[in-house]
Design a protein around this motif. Structure first.
Motif, short mmCIF file in Angstrom:
data_model
loop_
_atom_site.label_atom_id
_atom_site.label_comp_id
_atom_site.label_asym_id
_atom_site.label_seq_id
_atom_site.Cartn_x
_atom_site.Cartn_y
_atom_site.Cartn_z
N THR A 102 39.08 29.36 13.64
CA THR A 102 38.98 29.63 15.11
C THR A 102 38.94 28.26 15.96
OG1 THR A 102 36.68 29.66 15.13
CG2 THR A 102 37.66 31.75 14.75
N GLY A 103 38.99 28.37 17.46
CA GLY A 103 38.98 27.09 17.94
C GLY A 103 37.69 26.43 18.02
N ALA B 205 45.89 36.90 20.24
CA ALA B 205 45.72 35.22 20.46
C ALA B 205 44.68 34.80 19.17
CB ALA B 205 45.24 34.78 21.90
N PHE B 206 43.69 35.56 19.33
CA PHE B 206 42.48 35.04 18.07
C PHE B 206 43.33 35.28 16.95
CE2 PHE B 206 39.13 36.52 15.37
CZ PHE B 206 38.32 35.47 15.43
N ARG C 222 47.70 31.21 12.15
CA ARG C 222 48.27 29.90 12.15
C ARG C 222 47.43 28.57 11.52
NH1 ARG C 222 48.24 29.85 17.24
NH2 ARG C 222 46.70 28.22 17.58
N THR C 223 46.31 28.81 11.90
CA THR C 223 45.27 27.59 11.34
C THR C 223 44.43 27.89 10.29
OG1 THR C 223 43.79 27.91 12.85
CG2 THR C 223 45.47 26.84 13.70
N ASP D 56 46.54 35.35 15.92
CA ASP D 56 47.51 34.40 15.88
C ASP D 56 46.91 33.09 15.49
OD1 ASP D 56 49.52 36.20 16.22
OD2 ASP D 56 49.75 35.80 18.49
N GLU D 57 45.92 32.64 16.05
CA GLU D 57 45.27 31.47 15.72
C GLU D 57 44.53 31.36 14.32
OE1 GLU D 57 41.63 28.10 17.34
OE2 GLU D 57 42.14 30.26 18.49
#
Length: 185
Positions: free
Chosen positions: A181-182, A170-171, A177-178, A173-174
């Motif tokens: 990090t969040g 998930a990390f 994708r972006t 992929d983020e």
């Protein structure tokens, strides 16, 4: 397909290695995921040093080496029936290094890593003080996501393989994708 930057995952001393690669060659690294990294955010405990020294002595009984391995792994099965335990035990017994031991990074070095970092700190780790390691990582990692996993030992990847895998993916992929990090603005 050619990849200019890679995502690294490191466990224990492998986390220390992955982190230092990101510190010295950030242009090659997309992200770093660290699983209870040894000697990075918290100092190695004296208990681990004392017990580990005994494990590398040639005449150290195999049963004691297995006991040490189980202790480090939060009580995990370290019997002859476990392939991973056999591999680690053989490494403890037979591995020889000719390089100096890893050094504890300064606050400036930790803060100087400019790639996204996921740090999963094992709450039951005997390698370092998990609370102190978590606080140091959160304080210093500008692009870090730091999680304390209270029920995990230093063998976090063996205890929670599906959960660790899902979290790391998930990390990654983020990041893919972006590009961030969040926790990054």
């Amino acid at each position: 397909m050619r990849h200019d930057r890679v995502h690294l995952v490191g466990v224990s001393i492998g986390g220390w290695n992955a982190f230092h690669l990101a510190l010295h060659a950030p242009e090659k690294i997309a992200s770093v995921s660290l699983l209870d990294p040894a000697g990075l955010f918290g100092r190695i405990t004296w208990k681990v040093v004392v017990f580990s020294l005994g494990s590398v002595v040639p005449f150290f009984p195999e049963s004691w080496r297995r006991g040490l391995l189980s202790w480090i792994s939060g009580g995990a099965d370290a019997s002859d029936d476990e392939p991973v335990a056999n591999l680690i035990s053989a490494g403890m017994r037979d591995f020889a290094t000719f390089l100096p031991p890893p050094t504890y990074p300064t606050d400036d070095q930790v803060a100087g890593v400019d790639v996204p970092v996921l740090a999963l700190i094992a709450g039951r780790s005997i390698i370092h003080d998990p609370r102190k390691a978590t606080l140091r990582a959160r304080r210093l990692l500008a692009r870090g996501v730091v999680e304390l996993w209270p029920d995990a030992s230093h063998a976090i990847n063996g205890e929670f393989p599906e959960r660790v895998n899902a979290r790391v993916l998930a990390f990654v992929d983020e990041i893919d994708r972006t590009g961030r990090t969040g926790d990054t603005p």
